[in-house]
Write a protein that holds these residues in place. Sequence first.
Motif, mmCIF file in Angstrom:
data_model
loop_
_atom_site.group_PDB
_atom_site.id
_atom_site.type_symbol
_atom_site.label_atom_id
_atom_site.label_comp_id
_atom_site.label_asym_id
_atom_site.label_seq_id
_atom_site.Cartn_x
_atom_site.Cartn_y
_atom_site.Cartn_z
ATOM 1 N N GLN A 123 0.828 -1.207 0.000
ATOM 2 C CA GLN A 123 0.000 0.000 0.000
ATOM 3 C C GLN A 123 0.865 1.260 0.000
ATOM 4 N N GLN A 124 1.947 1.248 0.779
ATOM 5 C CA GLN A 124 2.825 2.408 0.819
ATOM 6 C C GLN A 124 3.499 2.632 -0.531
ATOM 7 N N ALA A 125 3.935 1.535 -1.164
ATOM 8 C CA ALA A 125 4.583 1.658 -2.467
ATOM 9 C C ALA A 125 3.600 2.183 -3.519
ATOM 10 N N VAL A 126 2.372 1.672 -3.499
ATOM 11 C CA VAL A 126 1.363 2.138 -4.458
ATOM 12 C C VAL A 126 1.018 3.602 -4.187
ATOM 13 N N THR A 127 0.897 3.959 -2.904
ATOM 14 C CA THR A 127 0.593 5.353 -2.545
ATOM 15 C C THR A 127 1.661 6.299 -3.077
ATOM 16 N N ASN A 128 2.910 5.950 -2.869
ATOM 17 C CA ASN A 128 3.997 6.801 -3.360
ATOM 18 C C ASN A 128 3.980 6.900 -4.882
ATOM 19 N N ARG A 129 3.708 5.762 -5.533
ATOM 20 C CA ARG A 129 3.717 5.764 -7.007
ATOM 21 C C ARG A 129 2.583 6.618 -7.552
ATOM 22 N N VAL A 130 1.377 6.483 -7.000
ATOM 23 C CA VAL A 130 0.237 7.261 -7.491
ATOM 24 C C VAL A 130 0.402 8.734 -7.128
ATOM 25 N N THR A 131 0.934 9.024 -5.939
ATOM 26 C CA THR A 131 1.159 10.422 -5.547
ATOM 27 C C THR A 131 2.115 11.109 -6.515
ATOM 28 N N ASP A 132 3.179 10.418 -6.867
ATOM 29 C CA ASP A 132 4.135 10.996 -7.838
ATOM 30 C C ASP A 132 3.465 11.231 -9.183
ATOM 31 N N ALA A 133 2.590 10.288 -9.584
ATOM 32 C CA ALA A 133 1.914 10.449 -10.877
ATOM 33 C C ALA A 133 0.965 11.639 -10.862
ATOM 34 N N LEU A 189 -1.862 17.033 1.095
ATOM 35 C CA LEU A 189 -3.274 16.786 0.792
ATOM 36 C C LEU A 189 -3.405 15.706 -0.278
ATOM 37 N N VAL A 190 -2.580 15.819 -1.329
ATOM 38 C CA VAL A 190 -2.614 14.798 -2.383
ATOM 39 C C VAL A 190 -2.221 13.437 -1.825
ATOM 40 N N HIS A 191 -1.151 13.401 -1.031
ATOM 41 C CA HIS A 191 -0.671 12.127 -0.468
ATOM 42 C C HIS A 191 -1.734 11.494 0.425
ATOM 43 N N ASN A 192 -2.365 12.312 1.288
ATOM 44 C CA ASN A 192 -3.387 11.764 2.185
ATOM 45 C C ASN A 192 -4.598 11.248 1.415
ATOM 46 N N THR A 193 -4.963 11.944 0.349
ATOM 47 C CA THR A 193 -6.091 11.487 -0.465
ATOM 48 C C THR A 193 -5.772 10.160 -1.142
ATOM 49 N N VAL A 194 -4.573 10.068 -1.697
ATOM 50 C CA VAL A 194 -4.160 8.806 -2.319
ATOM 51 C C VAL A 194 -4.139 7.691 -1.289
ATOM 52 N N GLU A 195 -3.630 7.988 -0.103
ATOM 53 C CA GLU A 195 -3.542 6.968 0.943
ATOM 54 C C GLU A 195 -4.922 6.475 1.349
ATOM 55 N N ARG A 196 -5.893 7.399 1.437
ATOM 56 C CA ARG A 196 -7.259 6.982 1.776
ATOM 57 C C ARG A 196 -7.821 6.041 0.715
ATOM 58 N N GLY A 220 -3.809 3.299 -13.562
ATOM 59 C CA GLY A 220 -4.625 4.405 -14.057
ATOM 60 C C GLY A 220 -5.971 4.530 -13.358
ATOM 61 N N PRO A 221 -6.724 3.425 -13.136
ATOM 62 C CA PRO A 221 -8.019 3.555 -12.439
ATOM 63 C C PRO A 221 -7.879 4.144 -11.037
ATOM 64 N N ILE A 222 -6.780 3.862 -10.350
ATOM 65 C CA ILE A 222 -6.590 4.421 -9.010
ATOM 66 C C ILE A 222 -6.360 5.932 -9.097
ATOM 67 N N VAL A 223 -5.598 6.374 -10.085
ATOM 68 C CA VAL A 223 -5.371 7.807 -10.285
ATOM 69 C C VAL A 223 -6.699 8.513 -10.553
ATOM 70 N N ALA A 224 -7.576 7.871 -11.308
ATOM 71 C CA ALA A 224 -8.879 8.480 -11.597
ATOM 72 C C ALA A 224 -9.697 8.640 -10.323
ATOM 73 N N GLN A 225 -9.659 7.650 -9.438
ATOM 74 C CA GLN A 225 -10.387 7.775 -8.171
ATOM 75 C C GLN A 225 -9.798 8.891 -7.311
ATOM 76 N N VAL A 226 -8.484 9.000 -7.283
ATOM 77 C CA VAL A 226 -7.843 10.070 -6.515
ATOM 78 C C VAL A 226 -8.243 11.434 -7.081
ATOM 79 N N LYS A 227 -8.284 11.563 -8.379
ATOM 80 C CA LYS A 227 -8.693 12.815 -9.020
ATOM 81 C C LYS A 227 -10.092 13.224 -8.555
#
Length: 446
Positions: free
Chosen positions: A90-100, A145-152, A198-205
Amino acid sequence: MSDNGDERLSATERSELADLRQRVNALEGAGPARPPRHHPFRSLGSVVLILFAALLSLLSVVAVWANSIVEDTDRYVATVGPLASDPDVQQAVTNRVTDAVLAQVDVDALVKQLTDAAAEKGAPPRVSKLLGDLDTPIANGLKQLVHNTVERVVTSSAFQTVWVDANRRAHTALDKALTGRSDSAVELKNNQVVIDLGPIVAQVKDQLVDAGFAPAAKIPAVHTDFVVFASQDVGKIKTYVRVLEILGGWLPVIALLVAAAGVYVAFNRRHALIGAALAVFVAMLVLGIGLTVARDVYLDHLPPGASQAAAGTVYDALVKFLRAGVRALAAVALFTAVGAFLAGPSRIAVLTRTGCRRSIGALRDVTTSAGLRLGAVGRFVHRFKRWIGVAILVVAAVVLFTWSYPTTAVVVWTAVIVLVGFAIREFLDDRGPAPEAPPRAGAAAP
Protein backbone atom coordinates in the motif's frame (compact mmCIF):
# COMPACT_ATOMS: atom_id res chain seq x y z
CA MET A 1 -4.54 -77.68 32.78
CA SER A 2 -2.52 -79.07 29.86
CA ASP A 3 1.21 -79.65 30.14
CA ASN A 4 2.08 -76.81 27.77
CA GLY A 5 0.17 -74.29 29.91
CA ASP A 6 -1.93 -72.87 27.03
CA GLU A 7 -4.96 -72.44 29.29
CA ARG A 8 -3.12 -69.72 31.21
CA LEU A 9 -2.74 -67.64 28.06
CA SER A 10 -5.19 -65.06 26.79
CA ALA A 11 -6.81 -65.38 23.36
CA THR A 12 -4.32 -62.90 21.89
CA GLU A 13 -1.35 -64.73 23.35
CA ARG A 14 -2.64 -68.09 22.12
CA SER A 15 -3.03 -66.60 18.63
CA GLU A 16 0.53 -65.23 18.68
CA LEU A 17 1.85 -68.56 20.00
CA ALA A 18 0.15 -70.44 17.17
CA ASP A 19 1.66 -68.02 14.61
CA LEU A 20 5.11 -68.52 16.11
CA ARG A 21 4.75 -72.29 15.95
CA GLN A 22 3.81 -72.11 12.30
CA ARG A 23 6.79 -69.87 11.51
CA VAL A 24 9.20 -72.15 13.40
CA ASN A 25 7.93 -75.19 11.51
CA ALA A 26 8.28 -73.35 8.20
CA LEU A 27 11.83 -72.26 9.02
CA GLU A 28 12.86 -75.74 10.17
CA GLY A 29 11.59 -77.25 6.94
CA ALA A 30 13.11 -74.61 4.67
CA GLY A 31 16.72 -75.55 5.32
CA PRO A 32 19.68 -73.15 5.47
CA ALA A 33 19.17 -69.90 3.60
CA ARG A 34 21.54 -69.10 0.78
CA PRO A 35 23.37 -65.79 1.02
CA PRO A 36 22.07 -63.26 -1.52
CA ARG A 37 24.20 -62.46 -4.50
CA HIS A 38 25.15 -58.82 -4.74
CA HIS A 39 25.76 -57.12 -8.07
CA PRO A 40 27.52 -53.76 -7.78
CA PHE A 41 25.93 -52.44 -10.99
CA ARG A 42 22.48 -53.20 -9.62
CA SER A 43 23.20 -51.29 -6.41
CA LEU A 44 24.70 -48.42 -8.38
CA GLY A 45 21.66 -48.34 -10.65
CA SER A 46 19.36 -48.17 -7.64
CA VAL A 47 21.31 -45.24 -6.17
CA VAL A 48 21.34 -43.37 -9.49
CA LEU A 49 17.60 -43.86 -9.97
CA ILE A 50 16.83 -42.67 -6.44
CA LEU A 51 18.98 -39.56 -6.81
CA PHE A 52 17.40 -38.82 -10.19
CA ALA A 53 13.95 -39.23 -8.65
CA ALA A 54 14.89 -36.75 -5.91
CA LEU A 55 15.94 -34.22 -8.56
CA LEU A 56 12.72 -34.80 -10.48
CA SER A 57 10.71 -34.32 -7.29
CA LEU A 58 12.31 -30.90 -6.86
CA LEU A 59 11.44 -29.96 -10.43
CA SER A 60 7.95 -31.40 -9.99
CA VAL A 61 7.13 -29.08 -7.11
CA VAL A 62 8.29 -26.07 -9.12
CA ALA A 63 6.37 -27.25 -12.19
CA VAL A 64 3.12 -27.76 -10.29
CA TRP A 65 3.50 -24.32 -8.73
CA ALA A 66 4.18 -22.73 -12.12
CA ASN A 67 1.11 -24.40 -13.58
CA SER A 68 -1.03 -23.25 -10.66
CA ILE A 69 0.09 -19.64 -11.10
CA VAL A 70 -0.29 -19.65 -14.89
CA GLU A 71 -3.38 -21.79 -15.43
CA ASP A 72 -5.48 -21.53 -12.24
CA THR A 73 -7.12 -18.11 -11.97
CA ASP A 74 -8.47 -18.69 -8.47
CA ARG A 75 -5.03 -19.81 -7.32
CA TYR A 76 -3.44 -16.72 -8.84
CA VAL A 77 -5.98 -14.40 -7.21
CA ALA A 78 -5.46 -16.16 -3.88
CA THR A 79 -1.75 -15.47 -4.34
CA VAL A 80 -1.82 -11.76 -5.22
CA GLY A 81 -5.16 -10.75 -3.68
CA PRO A 82 -3.87 -10.28 -0.11
CA LEU A 83 -1.22 -7.86 -1.40
CA ALA A 84 -3.90 -5.14 -1.58
CA SER A 85 -4.05 -5.01 2.22
CA ASP A 86 -0.33 -5.35 2.85
CA PRO A 87 1.10 -2.12 4.38
CA ASP A 88 4.35 -2.26 2.38
CA VAL A 89 2.53 -2.69 -0.92
CA GLN A 90 0.00 0.00 0.00
CA GLN A 91 2.83 2.41 0.82
CA ALA A 92 4.58 1.66 -2.47
CA VAL A 93 1.36 2.14 -4.46
CA THR A 94 0.59 5.35 -2.55
CA ASN A 95 4.00 6.80 -3.36
CA ARG A 96 3.72 5.76 -7.01
CA VAL A 97 0.24 7.26 -7.49
CA THR A 98 1.16 10.42 -5.55
CA ASP A 99 4.14 11.00 -7.84
CA ALA A 100 1.91 10.45 -10.88
CA VAL A 101 -0.67 12.99 -9.65
CA LEU A 102 1.90 15.59 -8.64
CA ALA A 103 3.52 15.21 -12.05
CA GLN A 104 0.25 16.47 -13.54
CA VAL A 105 -0.41 19.17 -10.92
CA ASP A 106 2.52 21.55 -10.47
CA VAL A 107 1.99 22.60 -6.87
CA ASP A 108 4.96 24.97 -6.86
CA ALA A 109 3.56 26.75 -9.92
CA LEU A 110 0.16 27.07 -8.21
CA VAL A 111 1.73 28.68 -5.15
CA LYS A 112 3.69 31.07 -7.37
CA GLN A 113 0.48 32.01 -9.15
CA LEU A 114 -1.05 32.79 -5.75
CA THR A 115 1.84 35.08 -4.86
CA ASP A 116 1.76 36.81 -8.27
CA ALA A 117 -1.99 37.28 -8.05
CA ALA A 118 -1.66 38.91 -4.64
CA ALA A 119 0.97 41.31 -6.01
CA GLU A 120 -1.16 42.18 -9.03
CA LYS A 121 -4.12 42.96 -6.79
CA GLY A 122 -2.02 45.52 -4.94
CA ALA A 123 -1.59 43.59 -1.72
CA PRO A 124 0.44 45.40 0.94
CA PRO A 125 4.16 44.59 0.92
CA ARG A 126 3.78 42.93 4.29
CA VAL A 127 1.16 40.55 2.90
CA SER A 128 3.28 39.81 -0.15
CA LYS A 129 6.27 39.10 2.07
CA LEU A 130 4.14 36.86 4.29
CA LEU A 131 2.90 34.90 1.27
CA GLY A 132 6.48 34.58 0.03
CA ASP A 133 7.54 33.17 3.38
CA LEU A 134 4.63 30.71 3.25
CA ASP A 135 5.42 29.41 -0.24
CA THR A 136 7.13 26.27 1.02
CA PRO A 137 4.56 25.45 3.78
CA ILE A 138 1.68 25.95 1.35
CA ALA A 139 3.32 23.75 -1.28
CA ASN A 140 4.05 21.08 1.30
CA GLY A 141 0.49 21.27 2.56
CA LEU A 142 -0.93 20.76 -0.92
CA LYS A 143 1.43 17.84 -1.53
CA GLN A 144 0.37 16.35 1.81
CA LEU A 145 -3.27 16.79 0.79
CA VAL A 146 -2.61 14.80 -2.38
CA HIS A 147 -0.67 12.13 -0.47
CA ASN A 148 -3.39 11.76 2.19
CA THR A 149 -6.09 11.49 -0.46
CA VAL A 150 -4.16 8.81 -2.32
CA GLU A 151 -3.54 6.97 0.94
CA ARG A 152 -7.26 6.98 1.78
CA VAL A 153 -8.07 5.51 -1.62
CA VAL A 154 -5.34 2.86 -1.45
CA THR A 155 -6.22 1.75 2.09
CA SER A 156 -9.94 1.58 1.43
CA SER A 157 -11.94 -1.57 0.72
CA ALA A 158 -12.72 -0.13 -2.69
CA PHE A 159 -9.04 -0.39 -3.64
CA GLN A 160 -8.92 -4.02 -2.51
CA THR A 161 -11.94 -4.78 -4.69
CA VAL A 162 -10.37 -2.99 -7.66
CA TRP A 163 -7.08 -4.79 -7.07
CA VAL A 164 -8.62 -8.25 -6.91
CA ASP A 165 -10.93 -7.69 -9.87
CA ALA A 166 -8.10 -6.24 -11.97
CA ASN A 167 -5.83 -9.16 -11.20
CA ARG A 168 -8.58 -11.65 -11.98
CA ARG A 169 -9.21 -10.01 -15.35
CA ALA A 170 -5.47 -9.75 -15.97
CA HIS A 171 -4.69 -13.39 -15.28
CA THR A 172 -4.82 -14.31 -18.93
CA ALA A 173 -2.55 -11.39 -19.71
CA LEU A 174 -0.11 -12.58 -17.03
CA ASP A 175 0.01 -15.93 -18.77
CA LYS A 176 0.88 -14.10 -21.96
CA ALA A 177 3.47 -12.00 -20.13
CA LEU A 178 5.26 -15.07 -18.82
CA THR A 179 5.25 -16.54 -22.30
CA GLY A 180 6.22 -13.24 -23.97
CA ARG A 181 2.84 -12.46 -25.52
CA SER A 182 1.37 -9.55 -23.50
CA ASP A 183 -1.27 -7.16 -24.73
CA SER A 184 -3.33 -6.04 -21.74
CA ALA A 185 -3.16 -4.57 -18.24
CA VAL A 186 -0.34 -6.87 -17.19
CA GLU A 187 2.62 -6.41 -19.50
CA LEU A 188 6.23 -7.33 -19.87
CA LYS A 189 8.15 -4.06 -20.21
CA ASN A 190 11.90 -3.81 -19.86
CA ASN A 191 12.05 -7.18 -18.12
CA GLN A 192 9.29 -6.13 -15.71
CA VAL A 193 5.78 -7.46 -15.07
CA VAL A 194 3.69 -4.34 -14.37
CA ILE A 195 0.07 -3.43 -13.57
CA ASP A 196 -1.53 -0.19 -14.77
CA LEU A 197 -2.67 2.00 -11.83
CA GLY A 198 -4.62 4.41 -14.06
CA PRO A 199 -8.02 3.56 -12.44
CA ILE A 200 -6.59 4.42 -9.01
CA VAL A 201 -5.37 7.81 -10.29
CA ALA A 202 -8.88 8.48 -11.60
CA GLN A 203 -10.39 7.77 -8.17
CA VAL A 204 -7.84 10.07 -6.52
CA LYS A 205 -8.69 12.81 -9.02
CA ASP A 206 -12.41 12.59 -8.15
CA GLN A 207 -11.73 12.72 -4.41
CA LEU A 208 -9.41 15.73 -4.76
CA VAL A 209 -12.07 17.59 -6.71
CA ASP A 210 -14.69 16.69 -4.09
CA ALA A 211 -12.32 17.98 -1.40
CA GLY A 212 -12.20 21.38 -3.11
CA PHE A 213 -8.85 21.06 -4.87
CA ALA A 214 -10.10 22.43 -8.20
CA PRO A 215 -6.80 22.14 -10.15
CA ALA A 216 -7.11 18.34 -9.86
CA ALA A 217 -9.96 18.48 -12.38
CA LYS A 218 -7.38 19.19 -15.08
CA ILE A 219 -5.55 15.92 -14.47
CA PRO A 220 -5.77 13.93 -17.72
CA ALA A 221 -6.12 10.17 -18.00
CA VAL A 222 -2.87 8.90 -16.52
CA HIS A 223 -1.47 5.42 -17.05
CA THR A 224 1.15 4.66 -14.45
CA ASP A 225 2.65 1.25 -13.81
CA PHE A 226 3.20 -0.67 -10.58
CA VAL A 227 5.95 -3.25 -10.91
CA VAL A 228 4.88 -6.68 -9.67
CA PHE A 229 8.09 -8.42 -10.64
CA ALA A 230 11.33 -7.13 -12.10
CA SER A 231 14.44 -9.00 -13.10
CA GLN A 232 17.03 -8.91 -15.85
CA ASP A 233 16.40 -12.66 -16.23
CA VAL A 234 12.66 -12.45 -16.98
CA GLY A 235 13.38 -13.51 -20.55
CA LYS A 236 14.94 -16.72 -19.27
CA ILE A 237 12.30 -17.18 -16.56
CA LYS A 238 9.43 -17.05 -19.04
CA THR A 239 11.18 -19.77 -21.08
CA TYR A 240 11.60 -21.97 -18.02
CA VAL A 241 7.99 -21.37 -16.99
CA ARG A 242 6.82 -22.43 -20.43
CA VAL A 243 8.86 -25.64 -20.26
CA LEU A 244 7.62 -26.42 -16.75
CA GLU A 245 4.07 -25.65 -17.87
CA ILE A 246 4.37 -28.36 -20.53
CA LEU A 247 5.99 -30.90 -18.20
CA GLY A 248 4.08 -29.98 -15.04
CA GLY A 249 1.44 -32.64 -15.41
CA TRP A 250 3.93 -35.41 -16.11
CA LEU A 251 6.92 -34.69 -13.89
CA PRO A 252 5.30 -35.91 -10.62
CA VAL A 253 4.29 -39.20 -12.27
CA ILE A 254 7.73 -39.65 -13.83
CA ALA A 255 9.44 -38.89 -10.50
CA LEU A 256 7.26 -41.45 -8.71
CA LEU A 257 7.92 -44.13 -11.34
CA VAL A 258 11.67 -43.50 -11.26
CA ALA A 259 11.71 -43.72 -7.46
CA ALA A 260 9.70 -46.96 -7.61
CA ALA A 261 12.17 -48.38 -10.12
CA GLY A 262 15.07 -47.44 -7.85
CA VAL A 263 13.47 -49.22 -4.92
CA TYR A 264 12.53 -52.26 -7.02
CA VAL A 265 16.03 -52.95 -8.34
CA ALA A 266 17.63 -52.61 -4.89
CA PHE A 267 18.63 -55.73 -2.92
CA ASN A 268 17.16 -54.39 0.30
CA ARG A 269 14.02 -52.63 -0.86
CA ARG A 270 13.08 -51.37 2.58
CA HIS A 271 16.46 -49.67 2.92
CA ALA A 272 16.07 -48.30 -0.60
CA LEU A 273 12.64 -46.92 0.26
CA ILE A 274 14.10 -45.17 3.30
CA GLY A 275 16.92 -43.80 1.16
CA ALA A 276 14.53 -42.56 -1.52
CA ALA A 277 12.33 -40.83 1.06
CA LEU A 278 15.31 -39.17 2.72
CA ALA A 279 16.68 -38.10 -0.69
CA VAL A 280 13.39 -36.39 -1.51
CA PHE A 281 13.39 -34.78 1.94
CA VAL A 282 16.89 -33.40 1.34
CA ALA A 283 15.83 -32.15 -2.11
CA MET A 284 12.93 -30.23 -0.52
CA LEU A 285 15.31 -28.83 2.09
CA VAL A 286 17.65 -27.63 -0.65
CA LEU A 287 14.75 -26.07 -2.57
CA GLY A 288 13.52 -24.27 0.56
CA ILE A 289 16.98 -22.86 1.20
CA GLY A 290 17.26 -21.91 -2.48
CA LEU A 291 14.03 -19.90 -2.29
CA THR A 292 15.40 -17.93 0.65
CA VAL A 293 18.69 -17.25 -1.13
CA ALA A 294 16.87 -16.32 -4.34
CA ARG A 295 14.84 -13.75 -2.39
CA ASP A 296 17.98 -11.95 -1.26
CA VAL A 297 19.47 -12.08 -4.74
CA TYR A 298 16.27 -10.71 -6.26
CA LEU A 299 16.09 -7.81 -3.80
CA ASP A 300 19.75 -6.95 -4.41
CA HIS A 301 19.10 -6.59 -8.14
CA LEU A 302 16.02 -4.36 -7.96
CA PRO A 303 16.05 -1.27 -10.18
CA PRO A 304 16.88 2.07 -8.49
CA GLY A 305 13.99 3.62 -6.60
CA ALA A 306 12.05 0.37 -6.13
CA SER A 307 10.67 -0.38 -2.68
CA GLN A 308 12.54 -3.35 -1.24
CA ALA A 309 9.88 -3.91 1.42
CA ALA A 310 7.09 -4.10 -1.17
CA ALA A 311 9.21 -6.20 -3.53
CA GLY A 312 9.97 -8.64 -0.72
CA THR A 313 6.29 -8.89 0.14
CA VAL A 314 5.37 -9.54 -3.49
CA TYR A 315 8.09 -12.21 -3.76
CA ASP A 316 6.85 -13.92 -0.59
CA ALA A 317 3.29 -13.89 -1.93
CA LEU A 318 4.29 -15.35 -5.29
CA VAL A 319 6.25 -18.23 -3.71
CA LYS A 320 3.81 -18.78 -0.82
CA PHE A 321 2.19 -21.86 -2.35
CA LEU A 322 5.55 -23.09 -3.63
CA ARG A 323 6.82 -23.10 -0.06
CA ALA A 324 3.65 -24.89 1.03
CA GLY A 325 4.23 -27.57 -1.61
CA VAL A 326 7.84 -27.97 -0.48
CA ARG A 327 6.78 -28.46 3.14
CA ALA A 328 4.01 -30.88 2.17
CA LEU A 329 6.26 -33.11 0.06
CA ALA A 330 8.98 -32.99 2.74
CA ALA A 331 6.41 -34.18 5.29
CA VAL A 332 5.32 -37.03 3.00
CA ALA A 333 8.94 -38.09 2.53
CA LEU A 334 9.66 -37.94 6.25
CA PHE A 335 6.57 -39.98 7.18
CA THR A 336 7.46 -42.53 4.50
CA ALA A 337 11.00 -42.92 5.85
CA VAL A 338 9.75 -43.31 9.43
CA GLY A 339 7.12 -45.85 8.37
CA ALA A 340 9.64 -47.91 6.41
CA PHE A 341 12.04 -47.83 9.37
CA LEU A 342 9.38 -48.96 11.85
CA ALA A 343 8.51 -51.85 9.54
CA GLY A 344 12.08 -53.18 9.80
CA PRO A 345 13.80 -55.62 12.17
CA SER A 346 15.69 -53.08 14.28
CA ARG A 347 15.27 -53.23 18.04
CA ILE A 348 13.48 -49.89 18.19
CA ALA A 349 11.10 -50.89 15.41
CA VAL A 350 10.33 -54.27 17.00
CA LEU A 351 9.75 -52.73 20.43
CA THR A 352 7.48 -50.08 18.92
CA ARG A 353 5.40 -52.59 16.99
CA THR A 354 5.22 -55.00 19.93
CA GLY A 355 4.17 -52.26 22.33
CA CYS A 356 1.43 -51.03 20.01
CA ARG A 357 0.24 -54.57 19.26
CA ARG A 358 0.07 -55.53 22.93
CA SER A 359 -1.70 -52.32 23.89
CA ILE A 360 -4.34 -52.81 21.21
CA GLY A 361 -4.58 -56.54 22.08
CA ALA A 362 -5.15 -55.69 25.73
CA LEU A 363 -7.92 -53.29 24.74
CA ARG A 364 -9.46 -56.00 22.55
CA ASP A 365 -9.30 -58.51 25.41
CA VAL A 366 -11.04 -56.06 27.71
CA THR A 367 -13.84 -55.41 25.23
CA THR A 368 -14.12 -59.12 24.47
CA SER A 369 -14.48 -59.95 28.15
CA ALA A 370 -17.18 -57.27 28.33
CA GLY A 371 -19.23 -59.13 25.71
CA LEU A 372 -17.91 -57.93 22.33
CA ARG A 373 -17.75 -60.72 19.76
CA LEU A 374 -15.83 -60.04 16.57
CA GLY A 375 -16.87 -63.33 14.98
CA ALA A 376 -16.73 -63.41 11.18
CA VAL A 377 -15.39 -59.86 11.00
CA GLY A 378 -12.39 -60.75 13.14
CA ARG A 379 -11.68 -63.86 11.11
CA PHE A 380 -11.99 -61.92 7.83
CA VAL A 381 -9.58 -59.22 9.04
CA HIS A 382 -7.13 -61.86 10.25
CA ARG A 383 -7.24 -63.68 6.93
CA PHE A 384 -6.77 -60.56 4.78
CA LYS A 385 -4.77 -58.49 7.26
CA ARG A 386 -1.86 -57.84 4.92
CA TRP A 387 -4.09 -56.82 2.01
CA ILE A 388 -6.13 -54.53 4.23
CA GLY A 389 -2.90 -52.75 5.21
CA VAL A 390 -1.93 -52.42 1.55
CA ALA A 391 -5.38 -50.99 0.76
CA ILE A 392 -5.04 -48.39 3.52
CA LEU A 393 -1.68 -47.24 2.16
CA VAL A 394 -2.94 -47.18 -1.44
CA VAL A 395 -5.97 -45.07 -0.50
CA ALA A 396 -3.73 -42.63 1.40
CA ALA A 397 -1.37 -42.38 -1.59
CA VAL A 398 -4.27 -41.78 -4.00
CA VAL A 399 -5.70 -39.06 -1.74
CA LEU A 400 -2.38 -37.22 -1.55
CA PHE A 401 -1.61 -37.65 -5.24
CA THR A 402 -5.04 -36.46 -6.44
CA TRP A 403 -5.38 -33.61 -3.94
CA SER A 404 -5.15 -30.38 -5.91
CA TYR A 405 -2.76 -28.56 -3.60
CA PRO A 406 -1.95 -30.66 -0.51
CA THR A 407 -0.60 -28.75 2.46
CA THR A 408 1.41 -29.93 5.44
CA ALA A 409 -1.82 -30.14 7.45
CA VAL A 410 -3.35 -32.42 4.81
CA VAL A 411 -0.29 -34.68 4.94
CA VAL A 412 -0.28 -34.82 8.75
CA TRP A 413 -3.99 -35.62 8.96
CA THR A 414 -3.62 -38.27 6.28
CA ALA A 415 -0.81 -39.87 8.31
CA VAL A 416 -2.96 -39.75 11.44
CA ILE A 417 -5.88 -41.40 9.63
CA VAL A 418 -3.54 -44.10 8.28
CA LEU A 419 -2.33 -44.84 11.82
CA VAL A 420 -5.92 -44.98 13.05
CA GLY A 421 -6.75 -47.36 10.19
CA PHE A 422 -3.90 -49.69 11.14
CA ALA A 423 -4.95 -49.53 14.79
CA ILE A 424 -8.53 -50.50 13.86
CA ARG A 425 -7.19 -53.31 11.71
CA GLU A 426 -5.14 -54.62 14.62
CA PHE A 427 -8.12 -54.32 16.98
CA LEU A 428 -10.39 -56.29 14.63
CA ASP A 429 -7.75 -58.95 13.98
CA ASP A 430 -9.14 -62.01 15.78
CA ARG A 431 -8.53 -65.49 14.45
CA GLY A 432 -10.71 -67.04 17.12
CA PRO A 433 -9.65 -69.72 19.59
CA ALA A 434 -6.29 -71.16 18.62
CA PRO A 435 -6.24 -74.94 18.07
CA GLU A 436 -4.59 -76.75 20.94
CA ALA A 437 -1.28 -78.42 20.20
CA PRO A 438 -1.37 -82.23 20.07
CA PRO A 439 -0.16 -83.88 23.30
CA ARG A 440 3.45 -84.97 23.35
CA ALA A 441 4.24 -88.65 23.30
CA GLY A 442 4.17 -90.07 26.79
CA ALA A 443 2.31 -87.13 28.27
CA ALA A 444 -0.21 -88.00 30.96
CA ALA A 445 -3.83 -87.80 29.97
CA PRO A 446 -5.72 -85.02 31.74
